[in-house]
Design an enzyme around this catalytic site. Structure first.
Site, PDB file in Angstrom:
ATOM      1  N   ASP A   6       0.875  -1.154   0.000  1.00  0.00           N
ATOM      2  CA  ASP A   6       0.000   0.000   0.000  1.00  0.00           C
ATOM      3  C   ASP A   6       0.923   1.217   0.000  1.00  0.00           C
ATOM      4  OD1 ASP A   6      -2.421   1.575   0.408  1.00  0.00           O
ATOM      5  OD2 ASP A   6      -1.728   1.822   2.465  1.00  0.00           O
ATOM      6  N   ASP A   8       0.059   5.082   0.948  1.00  0.00           N
ATOM      7  CA  ASP A   8      -0.090   6.073   2.019  1.00  0.00           C
ATOM      8  C   ASP A   8      -0.114   5.399   3.385  1.00  0.00           C
ATOM      9  OD1 ASP A   8      -0.260   7.916  -0.036  1.00  0.00           O
ATOM     10  OD2 ASP A   8      -2.445   7.986  -0.006  1.00  0.00           O
ATOM     11  N   THR A  49      -2.789   1.082  -4.499  1.00  0.00           N
ATOM     12  CA  THR A  49      -3.220   2.195  -3.666  1.00  0.00           C
ATOM     13  C   THR A  49      -4.586   2.736  -4.060  1.00  0.00           C
ATOM     14  OG1 THR A  49      -2.575   4.414  -2.889  1.00  0.00           O
ATOM     15  CG2 THR A  49      -1.843   3.805  -5.092  1.00  0.00           C
ATOM     16  N   GLN A  51      -6.945   5.785  -4.370  1.00  0.00           N
ATOM     17  CA  GLN A  51      -6.714   7.216  -4.557  1.00  0.00           C
ATOM     18  C   GLN A  51      -8.025   7.924  -4.897  1.00  0.00           C
ATOM     19  OE1 GLN A  51      -3.858   8.961  -3.966  1.00  0.00           O
ATOM     20  NE2 GLN A  51      -3.033   7.041  -3.164  1.00  0.00           N
ATOM     21  N   CYS A  98     -12.086  -2.430  -8.003  1.00  0.00           N
ATOM     22  CA  CYS A  98     -10.651  -2.240  -7.789  1.00  0.00           C
ATOM     23  C   CYS A  98     -10.324  -1.638  -6.420  1.00  0.00           C
ATOM     24  CB  CYS A  98     -10.035  -1.395  -8.902  1.00  0.00           C
ATOM     25  SG  CYS A  98     -10.780   0.201  -9.212  1.00  0.00           S
TER      26      CYS A  98
END
Length: 185
Positions: A6, A8, A49, A51, A98
Site C-alpha cells: 500500500d 499512504d 493504492t 486514490q 478495484c
C-alpha cells in the site's frame, strides 16, 4: 517473491489528509531504502493504492503520476525498482471492483506481472482494507505496519477474531517488516 505495498501510511507519511501534490508526498524514514533492500534480495515490488482524491476532484491522474514518478525515482536512486503501480481513482461509493478491500488492484498487478497466482506474494498495508484485499486475493503472507493507520488497525484486529492470524506479520514500520521478511527461509 512479489511484495505488494500500500502507499499512504506504508511508504509515505499519512496523517489522514489527502496527499494532493508531489511536494506533499513525503516518504517515511527508511521506507525507500527498505524497498531497495527487498529488490537487492531478488524480490519484485508492486504498489496497490486507493486514490479517491481523484474522484473527489482534489488532484488528477497527471498529479498522481508525478507523485509516483517521484517515488520511482527515489527507489531507483536507492538501488531498487518498482515493477508495477496500480491505483483505484474511484470514490468509495462507486462500487468498483478495484478499490481495496476488493481484489481488482491485486489482480491487475498479477496480470501485469504475468503471475499464475498471488500465493507466494506478501501484501503489506496499514489498514484492514489492505489486509482483507491481500487475504481475498490469496496472498500467502500479510504484513501490517504500525505507521499511518497501522496502530488503529492492530488494536481493531486484537479486539476481534482476525482471520489473518496464521498469515500476519506485524512490525513498527516498513523497514522493520523488511528485516523480518529477509530473515525468513
Amino acid at each position: 517473491m512479489l511484495v505488494i505495498l500500500d502507499r499512504d501510511g506504508v511508504i509515505n507519511r499519512y496523517e489522514g489528509e489527502y496527499i494532493c501534490s508531489p511536494d506533499d508526498w513525503d516518504p517515511l524514514p527508511g521506507s525507500i531504502e527498505a524497498i531497495a533492500r527487498l529488490c537487492g534480495a531478488g524480490h519484485r515490488i508492486a504498489v496497490a493504492t486507493n486514490q479517491s482524491g481523484i474522484a473527489r476532484g482534489l488532484y488528477n491522474d497527471a498529479t498522481l503520476a508525478a507523485m509516483h514518478d517521484r517515488l520511482c525515482k527515489l527507489v531507483n536512486e536507492a538501488g531498487g525498482r518498482i515493477d508495477a503501480i496500480q491505483y483505484c481513482p474511484h470514490h468509495p461509493d462507486d462500487g468498483c471492483d478495484c478499490r481495496k478491500p476488493a481484489t481488482g488492484l491485486l489482480r491487475a498487478i498479477q496480470l501485469e506481472l504475468g503471475l499464475d497466482s498471488l500465493s507466494n506474494a506478501i501484501m503489506v498495508g496499514d489498514s484492514d482494507k489492505d489486509l482483507e484485499a491481500g487475504f481475498r486475493a490469496g496472498c500467502g503472507t500479510l504484513g501490517l505496519v504500525r505507521t499511518g493507520n497501522g496502530l488503529n488497525t492492530e488494536r481493531h484486529l486484537s479486539a476481534s477474531q482476525s482471520p489473518y492470524d496464521d498469515r500476519l506479520i506485524v512490525a513498527d514500520d516498513l523497514s522493520a517488516l523488511v528485516d523480518r521478511i529477509l530473515k525468513r527461509p
